[in-house]
Design a protein around this motif. Structure first.
Motif, PDB file in Angstrom:
ATOM      1  N   ARG A  16     -20.806 -12.473   5.037  1.00  0.00           N
ATOM      2  CA  ARG A  16     -21.359 -13.770   5.411  1.00  0.00           C
ATOM      3  C   ARG A  16     -20.802 -14.890   4.537  1.00  0.00           C
ATOM      4  NH1 ARG A  16     -25.681 -13.814   8.894  1.00  0.00           N
ATOM      5  NH2 ARG A  16     -26.462 -11.756   9.520  1.00  0.00           N
ATOM      6  N   ALA A  17     -20.690 -14.640   3.240  1.00  0.00           N
ATOM      7  CA  ALA A  17     -20.130 -15.663   2.352  1.00  0.00           C
ATOM      8  C   ALA A  17     -18.682 -15.959   2.720  1.00  0.00           C
ATOM      9  CB  ALA A  17     -20.238 -15.200   0.902  1.00  0.00           C
ATOM     10  N   GLY A  18     -17.917 -14.908   3.028  1.00  0.00           N
ATOM     11  CA  GLY A  18     -16.527 -15.100   3.409  1.00  0.00           C
ATOM     12  C   GLY A  18     -16.381 -15.828   4.735  1.00  0.00           C
ATOM     13  N   LEU A  19     -17.268 -15.523   5.685  1.00  0.00           N
ATOM     14  CA  LEU A  19     -17.214 -16.199   6.975  1.00  0.00           C
ATOM     15  C   LEU A  19     -17.609 -17.661   6.849  1.00  0.00           C
ATOM     16  CD1 LEU A  19     -18.694 -13.424   9.287  1.00  0.00           C
ATOM     17  CD2 LEU A  19     -16.328 -14.219   9.226  1.00  0.00           C
ATOM     18  N   ASP A  20     -18.600 -17.949   5.997  1.00  0.00           N
ATOM     19  CA  ASP A  20     -18.968 -19.348   5.768  1.00  0.00           C
ATOM     20  C   ASP A  20     -17.786 -20.115   5.186  1.00  0.00           C
ATOM     21  OD1 ASP A  20     -21.520 -19.076   6.754  1.00  0.00           O
ATOM     22  OD2 ASP A  20     -22.441 -18.737   4.783  1.00  0.00           O
ATOM     23  N   ALA A 415      -9.936  -6.849   4.394  1.00  0.00           N
ATOM     24  CA  ALA A 415      -9.737  -6.943   2.945  1.00  0.00           C
ATOM     25  C   ALA A 415     -10.961  -6.445   2.186  1.00  0.00           C
ATOM     26  CB  ALA A 415      -9.415  -8.386   2.567  1.00  0.00           C
ATOM     27  N   LEU A 416     -12.162  -6.741   2.681  1.00  0.00           N
ATOM     28  CA  LEU A 416     -13.373  -6.270   2.011  1.00  0.00           C
ATOM     29  C   LEU A 416     -13.499  -4.749   2.074  1.00  0.00           C
ATOM     30  CD1 LEU A 416     -15.934  -8.975   3.172  1.00  0.00           C
ATOM     31  CD2 LEU A 416     -15.283  -8.492   0.809  1.00  0.00           C
ATOM     32  N   LEU A 417     -13.136  -4.165   3.201  1.00  0.00           N
ATOM     33  CA  LEU A 417     -13.241  -2.712   3.340  1.00  0.00           C
ATOM     34  C   LEU A 417     -12.315  -1.978   2.379  1.00  0.00           C
ATOM     35  CD1 LEU A 417     -13.455  -2.328   7.222  1.00  0.00           C
ATOM     36  CD2 LEU A 417     -15.275  -1.917   5.578  1.00  0.00           C
ATOM     37  N   LEU A 418     -11.181  -2.595   2.065  1.00  0.00           N
ATOM     38  CA  LEU A 418     -10.200  -1.922   1.208  1.00  0.00           C
ATOM     39  C   LEU A 418     -10.167  -2.466  -0.209  1.00  0.00           C
ATOM     40  CD1 LEU A 418      -7.175  -1.472   3.646  1.00  0.00           C
ATOM     41  CD2 LEU A 418      -8.939   0.179   3.033  1.00  0.00           C
ATOM     42  N   ALA A 419     -11.036  -3.434  -0.528  1.00  0.00           N
ATOM     43  CA  ALA A 419     -10.981  -4.065  -1.853  1.00  0.00           C
ATOM     44  C   ALA A 419     -11.172  -3.052  -2.978  1.00  0.00           C
ATOM     45  CB  ALA A 419     -12.032  -5.166  -1.942  1.00  0.00           C
ATOM     46  N   ASP A 420     -11.986  -2.039  -2.748  1.00  0.00           N
ATOM     47  CA  ASP A 420     -12.231  -1.011  -3.775  1.00  0.00           C
ATOM     48  C   ASP A 420     -11.397   0.245  -3.538  1.00  0.00           C
ATOM     49  OD1 ASP A 420     -14.163  -2.674  -4.946  1.00  0.00           O
ATOM     50  OD2 ASP A 420     -15.729  -1.895  -3.615  1.00  0.00           O
ATOM     51  N   GLN A 441      -0.700   0.049  11.447  1.00  0.00           N
ATOM     52  CA  GLN A 441      -2.068   0.238  11.899  1.00  0.00           C
ATOM     53  C   GLN A 441      -2.589   1.552  11.331  1.00  0.00           C
ATOM     54  OE1 GLN A 441      -4.437  -1.415  14.029  1.00  0.00           O
ATOM     55  NE2 GLN A 441      -5.604   0.191  13.000  1.00  0.00           N
ATOM     56  N   LEU A 442      -3.639   1.489  10.487  1.00  0.00           N
ATOM     57  CA  LEU A 442      -4.215   2.717   9.952  1.00  0.00           C
ATOM     58  C   LEU A 442      -4.919   3.500  11.054  1.00  0.00           C
ATOM     59  CD1 LEU A 442      -5.775   1.642   6.531  1.00  0.00           C
ATOM     60  CD2 LEU A 442      -3.410   2.317   7.056  1.00  0.00           C
ATOM     61  N   ARG A 443      -4.898   4.813  10.922  1.00  0.00           N
ATOM     62  CA  ARG A 443      -5.620   5.658  11.870  1.00  0.00           C
ATOM     63  C   ARG A 443      -7.131   5.448  11.748  1.00  0.00           C
ATOM     64  NH1 ARG A 443      -2.518   7.485  15.973  1.00  0.00           N
ATOM     65  NH2 ARG A 443      -0.781   8.781  15.297  1.00  0.00           N
ATOM     66  N   ASP A 444      -7.636   5.428  10.526  1.00  0.00           N
ATOM     67  CA  ASP A 444      -9.051   5.252  10.277  1.00  0.00           C
ATOM     68  C   ASP A 444      -9.199   4.798   8.825  1.00  0.00           C
ATOM     69  OD1 ASP A 444     -11.842   5.405  10.082  1.00  0.00           O
ATOM     70  OD2 ASP A 444     -11.940   7.221  11.296  1.00  0.00           O
ATOM     71  N   PRO A 445      -9.775   3.621   8.609  1.00  0.00           N
ATOM     72  CA  PRO A 445     -10.430   2.692   9.522  1.00  0.00           C
ATOM     73  C   PRO A 445      -9.418   1.869  10.322  1.00  0.00           C
ATOM     74  CG  PRO A 445     -10.411   1.769   7.329  1.00  0.00           C
ATOM     75  CD  PRO A 445      -9.835   3.153   7.212  1.00  0.00           C
ATOM     76  N   ALA A 446      -9.942   1.073  11.277  1.00  0.00           N
ATOM     77  CA  ALA A 446      -9.083   0.303  12.188  1.00  0.00           C
ATOM     78  C   ALA A 446      -8.586  -0.962  11.498  1.00  0.00           C
ATOM     79  CB  ALA A 446      -9.857  -0.061  13.453  1.00  0.00           C
ATOM     80  N   ILE A 447      -7.640  -0.779  10.580  1.00  0.00           N
ATOM     81  CA  ILE A 447      -7.145  -1.876   9.755  1.00  0.00           C
ATOM     82  C   ILE A 447      -5.635  -1.965   9.890  1.00  0.00           C
ATOM     83  CG2 ILE A 447      -6.792  -2.626   7.346  1.00  0.00           C
ATOM     84  CD1 ILE A 447      -9.558  -1.540   6.722  1.00  0.00           C
ATOM     85  N   GLN A 448      -5.132  -3.208   9.922  1.00  0.00           N
ATOM     86  CA  GLN A 448      -3.701  -3.450   9.944  1.00  0.00           C
ATOM     87  C   GLN A 448      -3.268  -4.134   8.651  1.00  0.00           C
ATOM     88  OE1 GLN A 448      -2.770  -5.787  13.404  1.00  0.00           O
ATOM     89  NE2 GLN A 448      -2.922  -4.052  14.807  1.00  0.00           N
ATOM     90  N   GLY A 449      -2.058  -3.848   8.235  1.00  0.00           N
ATOM     91  CA  GLY A 449      -1.499  -4.510   7.065  1.00  0.00           C
ATOM     92  C   GLY A 449       0.012  -4.421   7.105  1.00  0.00           C
ATOM     93  N   ASP A 470      -7.218  -8.513  -0.799  1.00  0.00           N
ATOM     94  CA  ASP A 470      -7.774  -9.711  -1.421  1.00  0.00           C
ATOM     95  C   ASP A 470      -8.686 -10.432  -0.425  1.00  0.00           C
ATOM     96  OD1 ASP A 470      -8.357 -12.139  -2.569  1.00  0.00           O
ATOM     97  OD2 ASP A 470      -6.326 -12.546  -3.257  1.00  0.00           O
ATOM     98  N   PRO A 471     -10.028 -10.296  -0.560  1.00  0.00           N
ATOM     99  CA  PRO A 471     -10.934 -10.974   0.368  1.00  0.00           C
ATOM    100  C   PRO A 471     -10.853 -12.493   0.299  1.00  0.00           C
ATOM    101  CG  PRO A 471     -12.065  -9.180  -0.766  1.00  0.00           C
ATOM    102  CD  PRO A 471     -10.752  -9.376  -1.461  1.00  0.00           C
ATOM    103  N   GLU A 472     -10.557 -13.054  -0.871  1.00  0.00           N
ATOM    104  CA  GLU A 472     -10.477 -14.506  -0.985  1.00  0.00           C
ATOM    105  C   GLU A 472      -9.355 -15.060  -0.121  1.00  0.00           C
ATOM    106  OE1 GLU A 472     -12.338 -16.771  -2.746  1.00  0.00           O
ATOM    107  OE2 GLU A 472     -13.754 -15.144  -3.113  1.00  0.00           O
TER     108      GLU A 472
END
Length: 480
Positions: A16-20, A415-420, A441-449, A470-472
């Protein structure tokens, strides 16, 4: 035994903070000005049968006898359309009611100015920023099954193959009988005991899909990446549409095609246009297909090639990702007097207009006023002609902002899912290769990079390490 990897869920507060922050960066409108809210409250209190003086058609007719239902995503309250699709006289009859926003938004008033500023409803995983205040968008104008509503009603008779034989569009009073989710509608149709309003939706949807194929239209059916709420947070997934979503979309496309035909014949309107793919883009796609071992005979058209791809495979998914990128340059073309030289929409393979979602898109309200005037054989009101070009410009700006919000929300959650998880390895598939490197495209989770390196070929399965999340900055990068 292969165990499913644990679900990755992004923390609700951080999302929510990131979306705001993202909405502030993109200047997504939030609260409505007081004068716009007051105008909405006054309009919402107007009886549905009353017709404002600036409307472009005769008084409404009572069509509450037509049995209509709505079919939308679960939980929707801003319901633009209600439909009935039934067999009739050896063919079909489509009744399609569209929320009539001209009932509620006076041209050049404070609410109209705010709607032009917004352009569209902006959606994000934590909620929406609506085009219209809720007393209108989720109540008085929404085609909820709780009473009569003003509507623009299409009645289109089709032959057994789905080709229109008669089309009428009028202002009406309608009443939806039931609100269905896509899942509920699919279950009712498959069980064969659904509402009569859905009795021929499958037949008409499939007939219209066949006509789309014949005229060279393109429907990209690859799964869409989306952010969904899950267990106090958010996760990413890929969702393939249900068949009923495609059938329902064909009814909307049918009305959009008929609307464009009427406006072109009448000499003014607002079209949704898309140029044909650039030859260079198609040549790049041919090279990609060849590199992946996918046959594309010289006599097979681009639409035929797209339809032959299997989105469930790594190769098909990679090529469909590239196919989507060949369809660039969509926009709105306003005309008043002289029709555009190229009025077509390449993906639909016909002239087309957005007229079926006026609660969520500004352009539909304006286009519907031109359409109704032409259909009634009346002059288009002066305010409509004057509003066509500004609506086109407002939609272009709003479309860019909405697209950036959608992509930014996905980038944030990725970015948040992979930050850690920086330093961990995942299995992925190369879905695009260009001068910036490879998109994985990762198999799982559904993330691209993105990643760089030698030997990265389209469609290949590779192991990648999370190098940056990097979520920021909303950035994910891999190392191959």
């Amino acid at each position: 035994m292969r165990l499913r990897p644990p679900r990755l869920i992004a923390d609700d507060a951080r999302v929510r903070a990131g979306l705001d922050r993202l909405r502030r960066e993109l200047e997504v409108p939030d609260a409505f000005p007081a004068e716009a809210e007051a105008a909405a409250d006054r309009a919402a209190a107007t009886p549905p049968s009353a017709l404002p003086p600036f409307a472009s058609a005769p008084p409404r007719v009572d069509r509450t006898d037509v049995e209509l239902v709505t079919v939308d995503p679960e939980g929707s309250t801003d319901l633009d359309q209600a439909l009935s699709v039934t067999a009739r006289d050896g063919g079909f009859r489509v009744s399609y009611a569209i929320a009539d926003l001209a009932q509620f938004v006076a041209p050049d008033g404070p609410l109209d100015a705010e709607v032009h500023r917004r352009g569209v409803t902006h959606y994000a995983p934590d909620g929406r920023r609506p085009l219209h205040p809720d007393p209108i968008g989720t109540a008085a104008a929404s085609l909820l099954p709780d009473g009569a509503r003003p509507a623009v009603l299409w009645t289109i008779d089709l032959d057994p193959t789905g080709i229109p034989t008669a089309t009428a569009v009028e202002r009406a009073i309608v009443r939806s009988r039931r609100q269905l989710s896509y899942e509920q509608a699919q279950q009712l149709i498959e069980a064969g005991d659904g509402s009569p309003a859905l009795s021929a939706l499958r037949a008409v949807g499939e007939a219209r899909l066949a006509l789309e194929r014949e005229r060279g239209g393109i429907s990209l059916t690859h799964p869409q990446q989306e952010v969904v709420a899950a267990d106090g947070g958010y996760e990413l997934r890929y969702a393939a549409p249900l068949p009923v979503e495609d059938w329902n979309a064909q009814i909307s496309l049918l009305c959009g095609i008929e609307a464009a035909r009427i406006m072109l014949a009448g000499g003014s309107g607002l079209l949704r246009t898309l140029p044909a793919p650039e030859p260079a883009a198609l040549e790049r796609l041919r090279r990609s297909a060849a590199a992946l071992g996918v046959d594309w005979p010289s006599g097979r058209s681009y639409p035929e090639f797209v339809r032959a791809l299997d989105p469930a495979t790594a190769v098909g998914g990679a090529l469909l990702t590239q196919c989507a990128r060949t369809l660039r340059g969509a926009g709105y073309t306003a005309f008043d007097g002289t029709p555009p030289a190229d009025p077509g929409h390449a993906a639909i393979a016909a002239p087309y207009a957005h007229v079926t979602a006026p609660i969520r898109r500004l352009c539909d309200r304006v286009a519907n006023e031109a359409l109704l005037a032409h259909a009634a054989g009346r002059p288009v009101p002066g305010w409509v002609g004057a509003a066509l070009a500004p609506a086109s410009e407002a939609m272009a700006a709003a479309g860019r902002r909405a697209g950036a919000l959608e992509r930014g929300a996905i980038d944030l959650v990725e970015a948040l899912l992979l930050a850690d998880r920086v330093g961990e390895r995942f299995t992925g598939v190369v879905v695009d290769v260009d001068d910036r490197g490879a998109l994985v495209q990762l198999r799982d989770p559904a993330i691209q990079g993105r990643t760089t390196g030698d030997g990265l070929t389209l469609g290949s399965e590779i192991q990648v390490t999370v190098r940056e999340a990097d979520p920021e900055r909303r950035v994910v990068r891999f190392a191959a």
